[in-house]
Enzyme design. Structure first.
Site, PDB file in Angstrom:
ATOM      1  N   LEU A  12      24.081  24.232  49.432  1.00  0.00           N
ATOM      2  CA  LEU A  12      24.586  25.388  50.164  1.00  0.00           C
ATOM      3  C   LEU A  12      25.825  25.047  50.980  1.00  0.00           C
ATOM      4  O   LEU A  12      25.796  24.150  51.827  1.00  0.00           O
ATOM      5  CB  LEU A  12      23.489  25.944  51.074  1.00  0.00           C
ATOM      6  CG  LEU A  12      23.878  27.181  51.900  1.00  0.00           C
ATOM      7  CD1 LEU A  12      24.234  28.339  50.985  1.00  0.00           C
ATOM      8  CD2 LEU A  12      22.742  27.562  52.857  1.00  0.00           C
ATOM      9  N   ASP A  13      26.905  25.777  50.719  1.00  0.00           N
ATOM     10  CA  ASP A  13      28.163  25.639  51.457  1.00  0.00           C
ATOM     11  C   ASP A  13      28.731  24.222  51.424  1.00  0.00           C
ATOM     12  O   ASP A  13      29.451  23.807  52.331  1.00  0.00           O
ATOM     13  CB  ASP A  13      27.988  26.086  52.921  1.00  0.00           C
ATOM     14  CG  ASP A  13      27.628  27.565  53.028  1.00  0.00           C
ATOM     15  OD1 ASP A  13      28.036  28.332  52.138  1.00  0.00           O
ATOM     16  OD2 ASP A  13      26.935  27.936  53.984  1.00  0.00           O
ATOM     17  N   GLU A  14      28.404  23.469  50.385  1.00  0.00           N
ATOM     18  CA  GLU A  14      28.905  22.096  50.267  1.00  0.00           C
ATOM     19  C   GLU A  14      29.776  21.917  49.026  1.00  0.00           C
ATOM     20  O   GLU A  14      30.129  20.803  48.659  1.00  0.00           O
ATOM     21  CB  GLU A  14      27.726  21.103  50.212  1.00  0.00           C
ATOM     22  CG  GLU A  14      26.840  21.094  51.449  1.00  0.00           C
ATOM     23  CD  GLU A  14      27.521  20.490  52.661  1.00  0.00           C
ATOM     24  OE1 GLU A  14      28.537  19.788  52.483  1.00  0.00           O
ATOM     25  OE2 GLU A  14      27.041  20.731  53.786  1.00  0.00           O
TER      26      GLU A  14
END
Length: 298
Positions: A242-244
């Site tokens: 997530l969001d990486e």
């Protein structure tokens, strides 16, 4: 890294160069890569309009983007056939884009539509060269706008009970429309690991903070509470983490103690819209290449 201003497709009618292509490639760095590619293009009587290259010394990977034009009679198959010996010799990973084909995009949105509206506007004025094949949402809020623009609008409400079925419906929309890219324009649902893997490298998200700071809900309010002096936005590819995902574009803007949380939100909306549009443009022009957890952006 060699950064150059975007170069429009070359269409020199008088010289017969009317068919534009963009070639991107990556491989282990060795002598002779550029020469082998440009020699084959010269054999096709192609004209190179723009060339960018980068050598990652840490991984010894070589990245290259070449925009070129050929005669109208030159087909994509002709270019692929000409380049095949060089590709096999150096073990290249390549993509070849025919600029005669307008890319298709699917835009996903929830209730906040500022990024969606900005993308549509940039397409209207010609800064973004794309066709919006569909707008997908988990809410009805943007239907009237979509219908006014003549864009197919699909509402797929998501819950923990139907998430898998709704993601399959999304994949069907992507397949049926022939979409080249899915854009999460403030789509406030987390894509499953399975979907993220199946669409890897083809989904761009705008995150409403300068990652990795202030994840989760109400990031601008978090920033306001912390008294930050800079806020920003990050456009990145979606991955199961997530969001990486690999970052494509970022921007920050200075804020002050005199501003309210609502001022932070308004500033953030502007940044998000600009950053997402720039990231989409770079992707559609094949200016972004994946390099592990990072990107090479020409």
């Amino acid at each position: 890294m060699d950064h150059q201003s975007p170069t429009p497709p070359v269409t020199r009618q008088s010289s017969g160069y009317t068919h534009g292509f963009v070639l991107t490639l990556s491989c282990e760095d060795k002598p002779g890569i550029v020469a082998s590619v440009t020699t084959e293009l010269a054999g096709l009587d192609a004209n190179i309009a723009e060339s960018n290259q980068f050598w990652d010394r840490q991984t010894n990977r070589f990245f290259m983007r070449i925009a070129f034009a050929a005669s109208e009679e030159t087909a994509k198959d002709d270019v692929e056939r000409a380049l095949k010996p060089a590709i096999e010799r150096f073990g290249m990973k390549t993509t070849l884009i025919d600029q005669a084909k307008k890319p298709k995009i699917v835009i996903m949105v929830s209730k906040f539509d500022h990024a969606l509206l900005h993308l549509i506007y940039q397409i209207k004025v010609g800064w973004l060269d794309a066709e919006v094949a569909a707008i997908v949402s988990n809410h009805e809020d943007s239907r009237r706008f979509a219908e006014h623009e003549g864009i197919p609008y699909h509402v797929l409400p998501v819950s923990k009970d139907n998430k898998t079925a709704q993601e399959e419906a999304l994949l069907k929309i992507v397949k049926d429309t022939g979409a080249d890219l899915v854009i999460l324009a403030r789509y406030m649902q987390v894509l499953s690991d399975t979907l993220s893997k199946r669409l890897f490298g083809k989904v761009i998200n705008i995150h409403h903070s300068f990652l990795p700071s202030f994840k989760g809900a109400k990031p601008y309010h978090q920033a306001f509470e912390r008294g930050v002096k800079l806020i920003g936005a990050t456009a990145h590819y979606v991955t199961p983490d997530l969001d990486e995902g690999p970052i494509i574009e970022q921007e920050t803007e200075r804020v002050s103690h005199a501003m309210s949380a609502e001022d932070f939100v308004a500033t953030g909306r502007d940044i998000e819209s600009r950053v997402l549009a720039r990231a989409v443009k770079k992707h559609l022009e094949s200016r972004v290449m994946l390099n592990g957890h990072k990107t090479v952006v020409f």
